[in-house]
Design an enzyme around this catalytic site. Structure first.
Site, PDB file in Angstrom:
ATOM      1  N   GLU A  33       0.861  -1.185   0.000  1.00 27.67           N
ATOM      2  CA  GLU A  33       0.000   0.000   0.000  1.00 27.67           C
ATOM      3  C   GLU A  33       0.901   1.240   0.000  1.00 27.67           C
ATOM      4  O   GLU A  33       1.912   1.286   0.709  1.00 27.67           O
ATOM      5  CB  GLU A  33      -0.892  -0.054   1.242  1.00 27.67           C
ATOM      6  CG  GLU A  33      -2.168   0.756   1.150  1.00 27.67           C
ATOM      7  CD  GLU A  33      -1.945   2.239   1.349  1.00 27.67           C
ATOM      8  OE1 GLU A  33      -2.556   3.033   0.631  1.00 27.67           O
ATOM      9  OE2 GLU A  33      -1.130   2.602   2.213  1.00 27.67           O
TER      10      GLU A  33
ATOM     11  N   ASP B 152      -6.054   6.754  -9.246  1.00 30.48           N
ATOM     12  CA  ASP B 152      -7.523   6.827  -9.220  1.00 30.48           C
ATOM     13  C   ASP B 152      -7.933   8.225  -8.773  1.00 30.48           C
ATOM     14  O   ASP B 152      -7.517   8.683  -7.702  1.00 30.48           O
ATOM     15  CB  ASP B 152      -8.078   5.782  -8.253  1.00 30.48           C
ATOM     16  CG  ASP B 152      -7.670   4.371  -8.671  1.00 30.48           C
ATOM     17  OD1 ASP B 152      -7.831   4.046  -9.861  1.00 30.48           O
ATOM     18  OD2 ASP B 152      -7.180   3.605  -7.824  1.00 30.48           O
TER      19      ASP B 152
ATOM     20  N   LYS C 271     -15.902  11.872  -6.973  1.00 31.43           N
ATOM     21  CA  LYS C 271     -17.082  12.276  -6.173  1.00 31.43           C
ATOM     22  C   LYS C 271     -16.637  12.867  -4.836  1.00 31.43           C
ATOM     23  O   LYS C 271     -15.701  12.364  -4.204  1.00 31.43           O
ATOM     24  CB  LYS C 271     -17.968  11.061  -5.898  1.00 31.43           C
ATOM     25  CG  LYS C 271     -18.627  10.539  -7.156  1.00 31.43           C
ATOM     26  CD  LYS C 271     -19.627   9.467  -6.843  1.00 31.43           C
ATOM     27  CE  LYS C 271     -20.219   8.967  -8.159  1.00 31.43           C
ATOM     28  NZ  LYS C 271     -20.685   7.600  -8.102  1.00 31.43           N
TER      29      LYS C 271
ATOM     30  N   ASP D 198      -5.757  12.637 -16.035  1.00 30.50           N
ATOM     31  CA  ASP D 198      -6.655  13.190 -17.053  1.00 30.50           C
ATOM     32  C   ASP D 198      -7.751  14.013 -16.374  1.00 30.50           C
ATOM     33  O   ASP D 198      -8.621  14.563 -17.040  1.00 30.50           O
ATOM     34  CB  ASP D 198      -7.315  12.058 -17.852  1.00 30.50           C
ATOM     35  CG  ASP D 198      -8.281  11.262 -16.993  1.00 30.50           C
ATOM     36  OD1 ASP D 198      -7.873  10.845 -15.881  1.00 30.50           O
ATOM     37  OD2 ASP D 198      -9.442  11.078 -17.400  1.00 30.50           O
TER      38      ASP D 198
END
Ligand SMILES: C[S@@+](CC[C@H](N)C(=O)[O-])C[C@H]1O[C@@H](n2cnc3c(N)ncnc32)[C@H](O)[C@@H]1O
Length: 211
Positions: A87, A110, A114, A146
């Site tokens: 991790e 990632d 939201k 992106d």
């Protein structure tokens, strides 16, 4: 079931809390590049092929992706890479010694777009001191995404930390190397932006918060 290639090239570090140099050799005379959240690792493989004299550390939590990476390395004869199942926070906060890394690449992480998922983002203010700590003097932090909102948020935390200077030329030698996700996004017509910062060094400044 593990196989020979994995035993040779993947270190499973879940639950390990010791310094990384007790587990793998971190040669002081070679530049070390870390691809954090490497995924299937096309970028790490290309980087290792381009710089055979460097050590590339490819790290991800997903073992299936690391297996693909080490199999490709075996096919392509790449031997200057270690794959770590770990991790990111454990590796960077607990395991990586001070001033070890020449370039830290966090590419297309990632974006957690939201609002209620924002806390899952890897790059937040708390992380900046640790990135600065593990970089060698002159070391670089390379980020790509992106997602425009994520980029803006990262630019803000990097600037607010006071620990880095923009260094756009820090990745020009590898600007042609694409990650697996960058290829996907480009194929969908989405642009991926890259930013590089260089570790700011201690200066005669009582407010300097670096290592
Ligand atoms: C969107 S993918 C990008 C993969 C690769 N960098 C690329 O551009 O092709 C994000 C990767 O980060 C890994 N990842 C997510 N959170 C992580 C964490 N906390 N520590 C380590 N890896 C993580 C995921 O398993 C996944 O492989």
């Amino acid at each position: 079931m593990r196989n020979k290639i994995e035993d040779k090239y993947i270190n499973i570090l879940s639950g390990e809390y010791c310094r990384l140099d007790r587990i793998i050799t971190l040669p002081p005379d070679r530049l070390i590049e870390v691809d954090m959240g490497c995924g299937k690792g096309s970028f790490a493989t290309q980087l290792a092929a381009r710089y055979p004299d460097r050590l590339v550390i490819a790290a991800d939590v997903m073992i299936g992706r690391l297996r693909k990476l080490v199999k490709r390395n075996e096919r392509e004869g790449i031997v200057n890479m270690r794959a770590l199942r770990v991790e990111a926070r454990s590796l960077l906060v607990l395991m990586m010694p001070d001033r070890t890394v020449h370039r830290l690449h966090i590419l297309c992480p990632d974006p957690w777009p939201k609002d209620r998922h924002r806390a899952n983002r890897l790059l937040c203010a708390d992380f900046m001191g640790q990135i600065h700590r593990i970089l060698q003097p002159g070391g670089m932090f390379h980020f790509s995404t992106d997602d425009v909102n994520y980029l803006t948020a990262v630019e803000q935390v990097v600037t607010a930390s006071g620990l880095f200077d923009p260094y756009p030329e820090g990745w020009t030698d590898i600007a042609d190397l694409k990650t697996d996700f960058e290829r996907l996004w480009n194929a969908e017509g989405k642009a991926v932006q890259h930013h590089v910062w260089r570790r700011r060094e201690p200066v005669d400044d009582p407010n300097y918060r670096g290592h």
